[in-house]
Design an enzyme around this catalytic site. Structure first.
Site, PDB file in Angstrom:
ATOM      1  N   ASP A   1      60.559   9.278  46.096  1.00 28.46           N
ATOM      2  CA  ASP A   1      60.008   8.347  45.112  1.00 28.46           C
ATOM      3  C   ASP A   1      60.119   8.860  43.683  1.00 28.46           C
ATOM      4  O   ASP A   1      60.429  10.035  43.444  1.00 28.46           O
ATOM      5  CB  ASP A   1      58.533   8.039  45.459  1.00 28.46           C
ATOM      6  CG  ASP A   1      57.748   9.274  45.909  1.00 28.46           C
ATOM      7  OD1 ASP A   1      58.179  10.392  45.623  1.00 28.46           O
ATOM      8  OD2 ASP A   1      56.695   9.095  46.533  1.00 28.46           O
TER       9      ASP A   1
ATOM     10  N   ASP B   1      44.728   8.362  51.183  1.00 28.86           N
ATOM     11  CA  ASP B   1      44.583   7.036  51.791  1.00 28.86           C
ATOM     12  C   ASP B   1      45.623   6.809  52.893  1.00 28.86           C
ATOM     13  O   ASP B   1      45.794   5.700  53.379  1.00 28.86           O
ATOM     14  CB  ASP B   1      44.690   5.929  50.715  1.00 28.86           C
ATOM     15  CG  ASP B   1      46.013   5.984  49.968  1.00 28.86           C
ATOM     16  OD1 ASP B   1      46.874   6.835  50.289  1.00 28.86           O
ATOM     17  OD2 ASP B   1      46.197   5.154  49.046  1.00 28.86           O
TER      18      ASP B   1
ATOM     19  N   HIS C   1      48.900   7.329  52.532  1.00 34.70           N
ATOM     20  CA  HIS C   1      50.243   6.925  52.078  1.00 34.70           C
ATOM     21  C   HIS C   1      51.288   7.988  52.359  1.00 34.70           C
ATOM     22  O   HIS C   1      50.983   9.180  52.397  1.00 34.70           O
ATOM     23  CB  HIS C   1      50.231   6.506  50.596  1.00 34.70           C
ATOM     24  CG  HIS C   1      50.041   7.615  49.609  1.00 34.70           C
ATOM     25  ND1 HIS C   1      49.080   7.581  48.621  1.00 34.70           N
ATOM     26  CD2 HIS C   1      50.700   8.780  49.411  1.00 34.70           C
ATOM     27  CE1 HIS C   1      49.162   8.675  47.882  1.00 34.70           C
ATOM     28  NE2 HIS C   1      50.135   9.421  48.338  1.00 34.70           N
TER      29      HIS C   1
ATOM     30  N   GLU D   1      51.548   2.544  50.052  1.00 34.76           N
ATOM     31  CA  GLU D   1      50.091   2.520  50.067  1.00 34.76           C
ATOM     32  C   GLU D   1      49.596   1.594  51.190  1.00 34.76           C
ATOM     33  O   GLU D   1      50.353   0.769  51.682  1.00 34.76           O
ATOM     34  CB  GLU D   1      49.582   1.983  48.718  1.00 34.76           C
ATOM     35  CG  GLU D   1      50.109   2.728  47.503  1.00 34.76           C
ATOM     36  CD  GLU D   1      49.298   3.983  47.172  1.00 34.76           C
ATOM     37  OE1 GLU D   1      48.493   4.411  48.010  1.00 34.76           O
ATOM     38  OE2 GLU D   1      49.496   4.524  46.073  1.00 34.76           O
TER      39      GLU D   1
HETATM   40  C1  F6R Z   1      55.451  12.721  46.901  1.00 37.91           C
HETATM   41  C2  F6R Z   1      54.938  11.677  47.786  1.00 37.91           C
HETATM   42  C3  F6R Z   1      53.497  11.566  48.116  1.00 37.91           C
HETATM   43  C4  F6R Z   1      52.813  12.897  48.420  1.00 37.91           C
HETATM   44  C5  F6R Z   1      51.334  12.675  48.730  1.00 37.91           C
HETATM   45  C6  F6R Z   1      50.601  14.007  48.929  1.00 37.91           C
HETATM   46  O1  F6R Z   1      56.840  12.576  46.691  1.00 37.91           O
HETATM   47  O2  F6R Z   1      55.702  10.887  48.204  1.00 37.91           O
HETATM   48  O3  F6R Z   1      53.366  10.710  49.222  1.00 37.91           O
HETATM   49  O4  F6R Z   1      53.452  13.532  49.482  1.00 37.91           O
HETATM   50  O5  F6R Z   1      50.725  11.973  47.697  1.00 37.91           O
HETATM   51  O6  F6R Z   1      50.582  14.697  47.717  1.00 37.91           O
HETATM   52  P1  F6R Z   1      50.033  16.181  47.601  1.00 37.91           P
HETATM   53  O7  F6R Z   1      51.004  17.051  48.346  1.00 37.91           O
HETATM   54  O8  F6R Z   1      50.039  16.498  46.130  1.00 37.91           O
HETATM   55  O9  F6R Z   1      48.668  16.194  48.204  1.00 37.91           O
END
Ligand code: F6R
Length: 243
Positions: free
Chosen positions: A67, A136, A138, A143
């Site tokens: 992303d 959440d 995701h 989401e």
């Molecule tokens: C990042 C992504 C997100 C993260 C998720 C966890 O490219 O796609 O889905 O993997 O938000 O983030 P952290 O590792 O910072 O807790």
């Protein structure tokens, strides 16, 4: 699902790096799906170290990131392109033209997303997709919703994600409100998935994702349907799982 329960963040990082490096050794021209966020940083550091020791060659590897924030250019230090260059690509011998991140600078969402889907298809799909999980549930920026979105698309970030990501920005208002993300279909078509999770704050959502019902309200729960998922999580993150 193959599950590795490890002691802490350091062990999680090492185990994840082991799995990624096994993929690169077995298929030197593989396509790695990569993630940003805090969780994979330790694994990226380890991969850089092994590369510097001469044990890992990325010269034929291709990467596709999950992303990117819409509206941020690659030189913006909050863009995911910038993050990847800094935390991984600049430390290994990967050809920059073999690294792919959705084009946040493209204002036309349809153009940005269809180009990204076509690029993934042209590469022959993803061999190993690395994932973190949001509070959440995701994965990527998929989401919770009433439907599983399919391929790369533009999303409005939820207040919870904006709140979680504001730590990287000066203030919450600076966090972009939209992002381009691979969809659940792109992720589920990866031949292998590696989910890395660390910390007590992820315990509740990890238990729901892995042991709860499969529902778009917990996007990561769809991984239960994938035939080749490896979970590497530390004790704190696994503290609410039944096993
Ligand atoms: C990042 C992504 C997100 C993260 C998720 C966890 O490219 O796609 O889905 O993997 O938000 O983030 P952290 O590792 O910072 O807790």
């Amino acid at each position: 699902m193959k599950i590795y329960k490890v002691k802490n963040y350091e062990e999680m990082s090492r185990k994840a790096a082991n799995i990624i490096s096994a993929q690169v050794l077995l298929k030197p021209d593989c396509v790695l799906g990569l993630a940003t966020g805090s969780t994979p940083v330790g694994a990226y550091k380890q991969l850089i170290e092994w590369h510097k020791q001469g044990d890992l060659d990325f010269s034929q590897v291709k990467t596709v990131n999950l992303d990117e924030y819409k509206g941020l250019t690659p030189d913006n230090d909050q863009s995911y392109r910038y993050f990847m260059n800094k935390n991984l690509f600049s430390g290994i011998n990967i050809a920059m033209e073999n690294t792919h991140v959705p084009n946040g600078a493209e204002a036309d969402s349809e153009a940005a997303c269809s180009a990204y889907n076509a690029m993934i298809r042209d590469l022959g799909g993803i061999d190993l997709q690395l994932l973190g999980i949001g509070h959440d549930g995701h994965i990527g920026f998929n989401e919770p919703d009433s439907v599983f979105p399919a391929e790369t698309h533009c999303v409005d970030l939820t207040p919870l994600t904006i709140e979680a990501n504001k730590r990287f920005f000066e203030k919450a208002e600076d966090v972009p409100r939209q992002a381009y993300t691979m969809g659940i279909k792109n992720i589920m078509l990866a031949r292998k998935i590696l989910l890395v999770v660390s910390g007590a704050d992820k315990a509740e959502i990890l238990a729901k994702a892995v042991e709860g019902p499969i529902t778009p309200q917990v996007p990561a729960s769809v991984l239960q349907l994938h035939p080749d998922v490896t979970l590497v999580a530390d004790e704190a993150a696994m503290s609410m799982m039944k096993l």
